[in-house]
Enzyme design. Structure first.
Site, PDB file in Angstrom:
ATOM      1  N   GLU A  16       0.741  -1.350   0.061  1.00 23.65           N
ATOM      2  CA  GLU A  16       0.113   0.109  -0.053  1.00 23.65           C
ATOM      3  C   GLU A  16       0.718   1.219  -0.100  1.00 23.65           C
ATOM      4  O   GLU A  16       0.528   2.097  -0.773  1.00 23.65           O
ATOM      5  CB  GLU A  16      -0.719   0.103   1.283  1.00 23.65           C
ATOM      6  CG  GLU A  16      -1.940  -0.895   1.013  1.00 23.65           C
ATOM      7  CD  GLU A  16      -1.548  -2.206   2.130  1.00 23.65           C
ATOM      8  OE1 GLU A  16      -0.255  -2.499   1.857  1.00 23.65           O
ATOM      9  OE2 GLU A  16      -2.320  -2.931   2.353  1.00 23.65           O
ATOM     10  N   LEU A  17       1.858   1.300   0.881  1.00 21.28           N
ATOM     11  CA  LEU A  17       2.917   2.374   0.971  1.00 21.28           C
ATOM     12  C   LEU A  17       3.590   2.811  -0.421  1.00 21.28           C
ATOM     13  O   LEU A  17       3.542   3.973  -0.792  1.00 21.28           O
ATOM     14  CB  LEU A  17       3.721   2.442   2.024  1.00 21.28           C
ATOM     15  CG  LEU A  17       4.612   3.871   2.353  1.00 21.28           C
ATOM     16  CD1 LEU A  17       3.562   4.685   2.922  1.00 21.28           C
ATOM     17  CD2 LEU A  17       5.810   3.336   3.252  1.00 21.28           C
ATOM     18  N   GLU A 480      15.754 -10.714 -24.993  1.00 20.48           N
ATOM     19  CA  GLU A 480      15.379 -11.246 -23.819  1.00 20.48           C
ATOM     20  C   GLU A 480      13.811 -10.892 -23.523  1.00 20.48           C
ATOM     21  O   GLU A 480      13.272 -10.606 -22.352  1.00 20.48           O
ATOM     22  CB  GLU A 480      16.065 -10.636 -22.489  1.00 20.48           C
ATOM     23  CG  GLU A 480      17.649 -10.948 -22.708  1.00 20.48           C
ATOM     24  CD  GLU A 480      18.374 -10.609 -21.355  1.00 20.48           C
ATOM     25  OE1 GLU A 480      17.645 -10.027 -20.201  1.00 20.48           O
ATOM     26  OE2 GLU A 480      19.409 -10.453 -21.684  1.00 20.48           O
ATOM     27  N   TRP A 557      20.157 -13.619  -5.548  1.00 15.25           N
ATOM     28  CA  TRP A 557      18.989 -13.060  -5.619  1.00 15.25           C
ATOM     29  C   TRP A 557      17.730 -13.885  -5.087  1.00 15.25           C
ATOM     30  O   TRP A 557      16.674 -13.886  -5.887  1.00 15.25           O
ATOM     31  CB  TRP A 557      18.782 -12.320  -6.858  1.00 15.25           C
ATOM     32  CG  TRP A 557      19.542 -10.901  -6.922  1.00 15.25           C
ATOM     33  CD1 TRP A 557      19.984 -10.349  -5.818  1.00 15.25           C
ATOM     34  CD2 TRP A 557      20.103 -10.333  -7.886  1.00 15.25           C
ATOM     35  NE1 TRP A 557      20.616  -9.114  -6.286  1.00 15.25           N
ATOM     36  CE2 TRP A 557      20.674  -9.309  -7.581  1.00 15.25           C
ATOM     37  CE3 TRP A 557      19.764 -10.653  -9.529  1.00 15.25           C
ATOM     38  CZ2 TRP A 557      21.071  -8.015  -8.598  1.00 15.25           C
ATOM     39  CZ3 TRP A 557      20.293  -9.262 -10.337  1.00 15.25           C
ATOM     40  CH2 TRP A 557      20.899  -8.205  -9.964  1.00 15.25           C
ATOM     41  N   HIS A 638      28.924 -10.295 -17.452  1.00 15.15           N
ATOM     42  CA  HIS A 638      28.665  -8.982 -17.213  1.00 15.15           C
ATOM     43  C   HIS A 638      28.422  -8.774 -15.748  1.00 15.15           C
ATOM     44  O   HIS A 638      27.811  -9.724 -15.017  1.00 15.15           O
ATOM     45  CB  HIS A 638      27.376  -8.531 -17.632  1.00 15.15           C
ATOM     46  CG  HIS A 638      26.552  -7.291 -17.394  1.00 15.15           C
ATOM     47  ND1 HIS A 638      27.453  -5.940 -17.885  1.00 15.15           N
ATOM     48  CD2 HIS A 638      25.577  -6.926 -16.712  1.00 15.15           C
ATOM     49  CE1 HIS A 638      26.552  -5.071 -17.162  1.00 15.15           C
ATOM     50  NE2 HIS A 638      25.601  -5.618 -16.680  1.00 15.15           N
ATOM     51  N   GLU A 662      29.582  -1.990 -15.696  1.00 14.01           N
ATOM     52  CA  GLU A 662      29.186  -0.299 -15.511  1.00 14.01           C
ATOM     53  C   GLU A 662      30.300   0.580 -15.285  1.00 14.01           C
ATOM     54  O   GLU A 662      31.113   0.224 -14.347  1.00 14.01           O
ATOM     55  CB  GLU A 662      28.111  -0.454 -14.509  1.00 14.01           C
ATOM     56  CG  GLU A 662      27.702   1.382 -14.232  1.00 14.01           C
ATOM     57  CD  GLU A 662      28.111   1.674 -12.578  1.00 14.01           C
ATOM     58  OE1 GLU A 662      27.621   1.037 -11.656  1.00 14.01           O
ATOM     59  OE2 GLU A 662      29.153   2.454 -12.568  1.00 14.01           O
ATOM     60  N   HIS A 691      20.870   4.059 -17.062  1.00  9.53           N
ATOM     61  CA  HIS A 691      19.639   4.029 -15.671  1.00  9.53           C
ATOM     62  C   HIS A 691      19.006   5.715 -16.025  1.00  9.53           C
ATOM     63  O   HIS A 691      18.114   5.886 -15.435  1.00  9.53           O
ATOM     64  CB  HIS A 691      20.297   4.308 -14.588  1.00  9.53           C
ATOM     65  CG  HIS A 691      21.123   2.760 -14.429  1.00  9.53           C
ATOM     66  ND1 HIS A 691      22.456   2.733 -14.717  1.00  9.53           N
ATOM     67  CD2 HIS A 691      20.634   1.753 -13.822  1.00  9.53           C
ATOM     68  CE1 HIS A 691      22.730   1.470 -14.412  1.00  9.53           C
ATOM     69  NE2 HIS A 691      21.805   0.855 -13.969  1.00  9.53           N
TER      70      HIS A 691
HETATM   71  N1  GLN Z   1      21.370  -9.491 -19.504  1.00 10.91           N
HETATM   72  C1  GLN Z   1      20.880  -8.849 -18.618  1.00 10.91           C
HETATM   73  C2  GLN Z   1      20.010  -7.501 -19.333  1.00 10.91           C
HETATM   74  O1  GLN Z   1      20.523  -7.078 -20.278  1.00 10.91           O
HETATM   75  C3  GLN Z   1      21.519  -8.063 -17.568  1.00 10.91           C
HETATM   76  C4  GLN Z   1      21.038  -7.165 -16.516  1.00 10.91           C
HETATM   77  C5  GLN Z   1      21.970  -7.076 -15.599  1.00 10.91           C
HETATM   78  O2  GLN Z   1      23.033  -6.833 -15.434  1.00 10.91           O
HETATM   79  N2  GLN Z   1      21.103  -6.582 -14.239  1.00 10.91           N
HETATM   80  O3  GLN Z   1      18.801  -7.048 -19.081  1.00 10.91           O
HETATM   81 ZN    ZN Z   2      23.913  -4.828 -15.400  1.00 15.55          ZN
END
Ligand code: GLN
Ligand code: ZN
Length: 750
Positions: A16-17, A480, A557, A638, A662, A691
Site C-alpha cells: 500500500e505504501l 530477452e 537473488w 557482465h 558499468e 539508468h
Molecule cells: N542481460 C541482462 C540484461 O541485459 C543483464 C541485466 C543486469 O545486469 N542486471 O537485462
Molecule cells: Zn547490469
C-alpha cells in the site's frame, strides 16, 4: 523471556505504501493523503506487533524512502543544491532521493548503495565542508508520540552516529571526525527531547561495527558514545548491532554505559564465543538476535534453545531478551498472502508476521510448540534429488578449469570471429514495451496459446535483430523478451524452486523484489533459452550472443536453503547452467554471456573472510559453468557495478573471455586498477549510463572511449552500454545505440 523486534517491513502488506508514494510522485494524491497513508502503515505495524505480544517494538523504523536519508534530514546534513530548490521539506527529501527536474531547477539524486550484505539500498548522505549539523527535524519524536496514542511506549529506533558518519560521503576536505562533535551534540538534543516525551528505550542501530574496525574507528566510536551516554538521563539506551559479530569492539562496547546490547547470533559467527570468553556485564540486558531477519525458513527452536542455554548462566534470565537478528525489513510481510502455496511447503516458512509468533513461542517455551517445530526438521517434501547430489560430489578439480589458456583462446577466437577493432554490442535486454509484458502475462493467464506466445516473441526477436543490424552493431542479442527478471526466469525453469505470489521485499525507495525460494536440489529439466537463441541466430549472419544468468547471481537473488551450504547450492545451479551453455554451443551459438550482476552482493563484510568464506567457491562455481566449451566459443560475463577494484584478481580468474561492466558513472578508477593488475580478460566498460533516459552524444562517447583507450589496450576493448536496455524507451535506445556505433567507427579511424 521478553522479546524485541529491531524493525518491521514498512512498504505495506499489499505494498500500500509503495503505491501511495508512487501516486504522490505522479501527482495523483497530495501531501496530506500521503502522510495519512504513512500513518496508517505505522499504525498497522505497531498494532500487529503488539497483538502478537512483542515487548520491545520499534517506532521510527518507518520511512517514506530510506532511514539513512531520514537521519541526514533529521540532522540537517542536506546538500545545498537540494535546499536551493526551495521546495517543501517532503519534496526536498524526495529530490535528494530521486533527483528533481522541474520549474525549480534540475538536480541529480544522491548516490545509492547496497546496505551491508543485503539487497536493500540506502541513500548515501553527502556532507559538505560548510554543512552545519544540528537537530533539524522531529520525526523520531513525532513517531514516539504517535505510538503512545496507540498505547505503545515504543523504543525509538535511530541510525547511530558512528554508522551514519561511516556511510556518509564527505565532499570537501573535512572528515568524519570533524563532524563528530556537532553530530554528538545533536543526538544528545534528540535524547533530551525524547526524554520529555517519556521515552523508555532508544535503539541506536550501529551495524557498521560488525565490519573490520581499526584503532581510530574504535576511538571515534568511544568518544561519541561516552558523551552520549553521560547525558542519557533516565532513558535506556540499546546499542543494536546486526549482520555479523562485533569481534573488534566487543570489550569496548561492554565497558560503555549502554543499558542493553543487541547481538546477532544468526550471522555473527563469533558472537557466542565472544560472550562466552569475555562474559557479559551483569548490569546490562543482552538482546540475543536468534530469529533470522533475512531468510524465510522456520526457526529451529531446538537449535535456538541451545544458544540460549549457553547464554544462561552468563546472562541472568531477567536480563536476557530474544529478538530478530536484524530488521525484518528484509523478509516479506506474511504467509497469509500466499494462497497458492501448498500446506506441506507453507509450514516450513516464516515471513515477518510469522517470525513474531516464533519469538513468542521461543520466549514462552511452550512444549507443544517445540514438539511441533522439531517435526518440521525431520524432513521436507521433494527436497532431495540423488542424481544432483551425486553429480556435485563427482565434480573433479579439472572441471573448474577451462583449457586451453586464455591467451590461446583469445587468438583462436579473434581468428574465427573476425570482429572489427572495438567490437560493439549490448548487454542483452531490449526495451520491455507494454506489448512484450502483455504477451507474457496473457500466456501465463492462459488467454493466449503457447503458439501465439512464441510467435509474438519470434516477431519481436526478428524486429530486434533487424534493428541491431541496421544500427550496425557487431555482436547481436535476441533481446530477452521472454524474461520478466533475469533470476526469476531461470528459477521458473529449474527444478528445486518455489515461487510466491506476494512475497515482496524492499530493494530501494518504492522498488520491491520478489526473490524466488530455493527449496530443494536444483537441476535443469530441459533446455531453457536454446530455442530463442537458435531462432535469433537463424535471422542473421552476424554472431548472436546467447544470454544466461550465472549461478552466483541466481543464488544471491533467491532465498537460499539453510539445510545445505551456499557453496553446495551454487554448485548445483552451476551444473544446471553448464548444461545450458553446452546445449547452446552444440546448437551453433558461438558467443555466450553468463551474467553475474550480483557477484559482489554476498561478499563478506570482513575482508579477512572475502576469499575463505566466499570467493574461493563462488569464482570456481562460475568457471564450472563454462569450462566445458571449446576454445572457439567466446564466453562473456557482465557485472552491474564497477565496484570491484579490490577483487580484480578474483574477477580475472573467472576466466571469461570478455567482461562488460558499468563504468560510465564512476570515475574510471577501475581502469587504472585493471591496468595495474595486468587484467587479461577483454573488457567493455559501459560507455553510457542506461539508468537515465538521456541520449549520449557521439562526441561524449568518443571522449569516454578516448579516456578508456589510455588505460586499456585497443585489442582488448569492447564498446557497449553499461547494462541491459529493458527499462529504457524505444526511441532513446535507438538513438543512443546509433551514437555508440558512430563513436566506435570514429575511434577505429584514429
Ligand atoms: N542481460 C541482462 C540484461 O541485459 C543483464 C541485466 C543486469 O545486469 N542486471 O537485462
Ligand atoms: Zn547490469
Amino acid at each position: 523471556m521478553r522479546t524485541s523486534v529491531i524493525g518491521f517491513p514498512r512498504i505495506g502488506k499489499d505494498r500500500e505504501l509503495k503505491f501511495a508514494i508512487e501516486k504522490y510522485f505522479t501527482g495523483k494524491i497530495n501531501e496530506v493523503e500521503l502522510l495519512e497513508s504513512g500513518r496508517m502503515q505505522r499504525e498497522y505495524n505497531l498494532k500487529t506487533q503488539k497483538a502478537y505480544g512483542i515487548d520491545l517494538i520499534s517506532c521510527n523504523d518507518f520511512s517514506f524512502y530510506d532511514n539513512i536519508l531520514d537521519t541526514a534530514f533529521l540532522f540537517n546534513a542536506i546538500p545545498q543544491r537540494y535546499k536551493n530548490l526551495k521546495l517543501s521539506v517532503l519534496d526536498t527529501y524526495f529530490a535528494a532521493a530521486r533527483g528533481y527536474q522541474g520549474v525549480n531547477g534540475n538536480v541529480k539524486a544522491l548516490a545509492m548503495k547496497k546496505w551491508f550484505n543485503t539487497n536493500y539500498h540506502y541513500i548515501v548522505p553527502e556532507i559538505e565542508d560548510d554543512t552545519v549539523i544540528s537537530l533539524a527535524g522531529t520525526k523520531p519524536i513525532d513517531e514516539l508520540k504517535e505510538a503512545k496514542t496507540l498505547g505503545i511506549n515504543a523504543k525509538v529506533d535511530i541510525i547511530g552516529p558512528f554508522t551514519f558518519l561511516k556511510l556518509a560521503r564527505f565532499t570537501g576536505s573535512k572528515k568524519a571526525s570533524d563532524f563528530a562533535p556537532a553530530l554528538t551534540d545533536a543526538y544528545i538534543k534528540l535524547i533530551e527531547k525524547l526524554q520529555l516525551e517519556n521515552a523508555d528505550w532508544i535503539q541506536f542501530d550501529e551495524p557498521y561495527i560488525v565490519r573490520d574496525l581499526n584503532g581510530s574507528d574504535i576511538t571515534l566510536f568511544e568518544e561519541i558514545y561516552k558523551k552520549i551516554l553521560s547525558s542519557k538521563g533516565n532513558v535506556k539506551i540499546l546499542l543494536q548491532t546486526y549482520f555479523g559479530d562485533v569481534r573488534d569492539i566487543y570489550n569496548n562496547i561492554t565497558a560503555l554505559d549502554f543499558d542493553a546490547i543487541g547481538i546477532d547470533f544468526v550471522e555473527g559467527r563469533k558472537s557466542l564465543d565472544l560472550v562466552k570468553t569475555n562474559g557479559f556485564p551483569k548490569s546490562k540486558t543482552l538482546i540475543a538476535g536468534v530469529v533470522n531477519g533475512k531468510n524465510i525458513w522456520r526457526n529451529n527452536y531446538a537449535k535456538t534453545q541451545g544458544i540460549l542455554n549457553e547464554l544462561n548462566g552468563i546472562v541472568s534470565a531477567e536480563k536476557l531478551v530474544i529478538g530478530t537478528s536484524c530488521s525484518l525489513l528484509h523478509v516479506p510481510y506474511t504467509l497469509e498472502n500466499e494462497s497458492k502455496l501448498p500446506d506441506s511447503y507453507r509450514v516450513h516458512f516464516a515471513f515477518a508476521e510469522e517470525k513474531l509468533s516464533e519469538l513468542i513461542e521461543i520466549a514462552t517455551g511452550k512444549e507443544d510448540a517445540f514438539i511441533k517445530n522439531a517435526k518440521l526438521f525431520e524432513s521436507r517434501p521433494d527436497v532431495l534429488d540423488k542424481e544432483v547430489k551425486e553429480r556435485v560430489s563427482s565434480i573433479k578439480e579439472e572441471d573448474y578449469t577451462r583449457l586451453p589458456r586464455f591467451e590461446e583462446r583469445e587468438r583462436i577466437q579473434k581468428e574465427r570471429l573476425r570482429l572489427p577493432l572495438f567490437p560493439t554490442t549490448t548487454i542483452g535486454s531490449f526495451p520491455q514495451t507494454d506489448d512484450v509484458r502483455k504477451n507474457r502475462k496473457d500466456f501465463k493467464n492462459g488467454t493466449i496459446t503457447e503458439e501465439q506466445y512464441i510467435e509474438f516473441n519470434k516477431n519481436k526477436i526478428r524486429e530486434c535483430i533487424k534493428l541491431q543490424e541496421d544500427i550496425g552493431l557487431d555482436v547481436i542479442v535476441h533481446g530477452e523478451f521472454e524474461r520478466n527478471d533475469m533470476v526469476e526466469y531461470f528459477g521458473e525453469h529449474l527444478a528445486g524452486y518455489v515461487f510466491t505470489e506476494k512475497a515482496w521485499v524492499l530493494s530501494y525507495g518504492t522498488r520491491c523484489v520478489k526473490p524466488p525460494i530455493i527449496w530443494g536440489d536444483v537441476s535443469r529439466k530441459e533446455p531453457i533459452t536454446v530455442k530463442w537463441s537458435v531462432f535469433a541466430q537463424s535471422c542473421t549472419d552476424k554472431p548472436v550472443k546467447g544470454m544466461l544468468t550465472g549461478p552466483v547471481t541466481i543464488l544471491n537473488w533467491s532465498f537460499p536453503r539453510e539445510d545445505i551450504t551456499l557453496q553446495e547450492s551454487t554448485l548445483q545451479i552451476a551444473l544446471a547452467i553448464r548444461d545450458e551453455v553446452l546445449d547452446l554451443e552444440k546448437n551453433g551459438i558461438g558467443l555466450i554471456q553468463i551474467d553475474e550482476a550480483a557477484l559482489r552482493e554476498k561478499l563478506p563484510l570482513r575482508k579477512s573472510d572475502w576469499y575463505s568464506e566466499y570467493l574461493d567457491w563462488a569464482i570456481p562455481a562460475f568457471r564450472l559453468v563454462h569450462s566445458g566449451v571449446s576454445s572457439e566459443t567466446q564466453i562473456h560475463t557482465h557485472m552491474c557495478y564497477s565496484e570491484f577494484t579490490d577483487i580484480i584478481p578474483a574477477i580475472d580468474s573467472m576466466d571469461a573471455d570478455v567482461i562488460t561492466f558499468e563504468a560510465s558513472r564512476s570515475d574510471l578508477l577501475i581502469l587504472d586498477a585493471l591496468k595495474k593488475n595486468n587484467f587479461k580478460t577483454e573488457v567493455g566498460p559501459g560507455v553510457y549510463d542506461i539508468h537515465s533516459p538521456r541520449v549520449p552524444s557521439v562526441e561524449e562517447i568518443v571522449s569516454a572511449l578516448t579516456k578508456i583507450r589510455a588505460k586499456v589496450e585497443d585489442s582488448k576493448l569492447w564498446v557497449n552500454p553499461d547494462c541491459g536496455l529493458k527499462t529504457r524507451g524505444v526511441s532513446e535506445t535507438d538513438a543512443s545505440l546509433r551514437n555508440l556505433v558512430a563513436a566506435a567507427k570514429i575511434i577505429r579511424n584514429t
